[in-house]
Structure formats: C-alpha cells, structure tokens
Design an enzyme around this catalytic site. Structure first.
Site, mmCIF file in Angstrom:
data_model
loop_
_atom_site.group_PDB
_atom_site.id
_atom_site.type_symbol
_atom_site.label_atom_id
_atom_site.label_comp_id
_atom_site.label_asym_id
_atom_site.label_seq_id
_atom_site.Cartn_x
_atom_site.Cartn_y
_atom_site.Cartn_z
ATOM 1 N N SER A 95 0.843 -1.191 0.000
ATOM 2 C CA SER A 95 0.000 0.000 0.000
ATOM 3 C C SER A 95 0.877 1.238 0.000
ATOM 4 C CB SER A 95 -0.911 0.028 1.237
ATOM 5 O OG SER A 95 -1.611 1.267 1.310
ATOM 6 N N THR A 98 2.196 3.624 3.264
ATOM 7 C CA THR A 98 3.237 3.229 4.207
ATOM 8 C C THR A 98 4.524 3.930 3.774
ATOM 9 O OG1 THR A 98 3.964 1.289 2.958
ATOM 10 C CG2 THR A 98 2.156 0.968 4.516
ATOM 11 N N VAL A 100 7.669 3.004 3.425
ATOM 12 C CA VAL A 100 8.559 2.291 2.500
ATOM 13 C C VAL A 100 7.957 2.266 1.094
ATOM 14 C CG1 VAL A 100 9.706 0.100 2.009
ATOM 15 C CG2 VAL A 100 9.507 0.906 4.363
ATOM 16 N N CYS A 101 6.669 2.015 0.997
ATOM 17 C CA CYS A 101 6.022 1.991 -0.323
ATOM 18 C C CYS A 101 6.084 3.364 -0.984
ATOM 19 C CB CYS A 101 4.573 1.540 -0.183
ATOM 20 S SG CYS A 101 4.373 -0.132 0.459
ATOM 21 N N SER A 102 5.849 4.409 -0.213
ATOM 22 C CA SER A 102 5.940 5.766 -0.754
ATOM 23 C C SER A 102 7.357 6.067 -1.231
ATOM 24 C CB SER A 102 5.524 6.780 0.321
ATOM 25 O OG SER A 102 4.182 6.596 0.708
#
Length: 207
Positions: A95, A98, A100-102
C-alpha cells in the site's frame, strides 16, 4: 433411481468447501491453508518478525510475463497490450500509505527517465483514486500507477498475495523486469516487507 448429482466444482483459491458443498470465505484460518490444499508452492517473507506465507511464487526468469487486468487512476482497464514493445518494470507493493512503499514509488519515479523504452508500473491494491491523488501530492509523472482492484487474477498469477498476518489480502513487495517482448529478465521478492527493493539491480539489468 435417478443418477446422483455431479460433484460441485472445485472452489476458487480464496474459498474452502464444506462437506455439503457450500463455500465459505477463509479468513480465520488464514488463506495459506487453502493454497496448501491446492498444491501450490508458496514463498515466504517477513513482516517485522512475523513470517508471512504468500499464495504462490513469482513467475520465473525466462518465462513470459502473465497478462493482467488492472485499473489506472481514472479507473480505465489496462493490460499488457497497452505496453506492447516496451520493457517493463513492475514495482509491486502492499500500500502506498506506508513510508517504505511511498519511498519506493518516489525512487522509481526518479529512475524512470533514465530507462530507455521502459515503462515503470507501480502496482498495489489501493484504489485508483488514491493512486491519482498520491501522484499529484508527490509530483510523480514518470511512472504508471495501477490498481489490482478488478479481480484476483493478478495476485494469483504472480503469487504475491499475503495469506496471513496484518497485511493479509495485500500484495507482497516485489519487482519484475521484462524485455521489450515481455520476457522476464529479473525478479526480486523482498524478503523483509519493511525493506526497499534493490534499485541498483534493476538499473543493471536495464542498461
């Protein structure tokens, strides 16, 4: 006497079948039990200290990229035909909401312009509306965000679904890179969900 009725069809992966033929959604036991019964090899990753079982394994290097049906920021359907003749980088993640994903999305956006004849696809189960707003907020213009909101085929074909743990039902952090014929030339399943993918390896295989 009339012949007995035919047996019910096998259940799809996200369901288990009771003895009376009824189907029930399998949440409390974890989806991994269902996939195990269907004979699938299942990769494992970590979410912190917790071991997560996925619903399969990434497609193998040297194989053709499975087709997919995903949705863009305007909820238009997108499949492999939209990227004919292009090298692809699939950045798959749980997602964008979060850190790390961003961070991975921002990093791939910065790298994308250096990849020749290549399209970077950022894929999660966030809704297309949210993807679109995220791109506006972070000034992201060089990658394509796609939502796995249409059906279960992408998660099943790519073997990247968390079947247990807090992220159950979300996609595992992973990378798939193809050549211009969509033959897979590199994959990475990030073994710790809280870590970013190996960007240097992606650069290496595309240059």
């Amino acid at each position: 006497p009339p012949p007995p009725p035919p047996p019910p069809p096998p259940p799809p992966p996200f369901f288990f079948q009771a003895e009376d033929g009824r189907r029930s959604f399998c949440l409390s036991r974890g989806l991994g039990d269902v996939y195990k019964r269907h004979g699938k090899n299942m990769a494992k990753v970590k979410l912190g200290d917790f071991e997560v079982t996925l619903n399969g394994e990434l497609p193998q290097v040297g194989s053709q990229l499975p087709n997919f049906l995903l949705a863009d920021g305007d909820l238009k359907n997108v499949d492999l035909e939209n990227f004919k003749g292009k090298k692809l980088v699939l950045s798959i993640f749980p997602s964008m909401n979060t850190p790390v994903c961003s961070a991975a999305a921002v990093r791939f956006n910065a790298l994308a312009s250096s990849f020749k004849d290549t399209v970077v696809l950022c894929i999660s189960r966030d809704l297309g509306f949210s993807h679109k707003q995220f791109c506006i907020n972070h000034n992201i213009n060089d990658v394509v965000f796609l939502s796995d909101m249409r059906n279960e085929d992408f998660a099943n074909d790519y073997g990247v679904l968390h079947t247990n743990g807090k992220f159950q039902g979300l996609l595992a952090r992973s990378v798939v890179v193809t050549d211009s014929n969509h033959k897979i030339i590199h994959t990475q399943l990030v073994d710790q969900t809280g870590h970013e993918p190996d960007y240097d390896k992606v650069v290496e295989v595309l240059t």
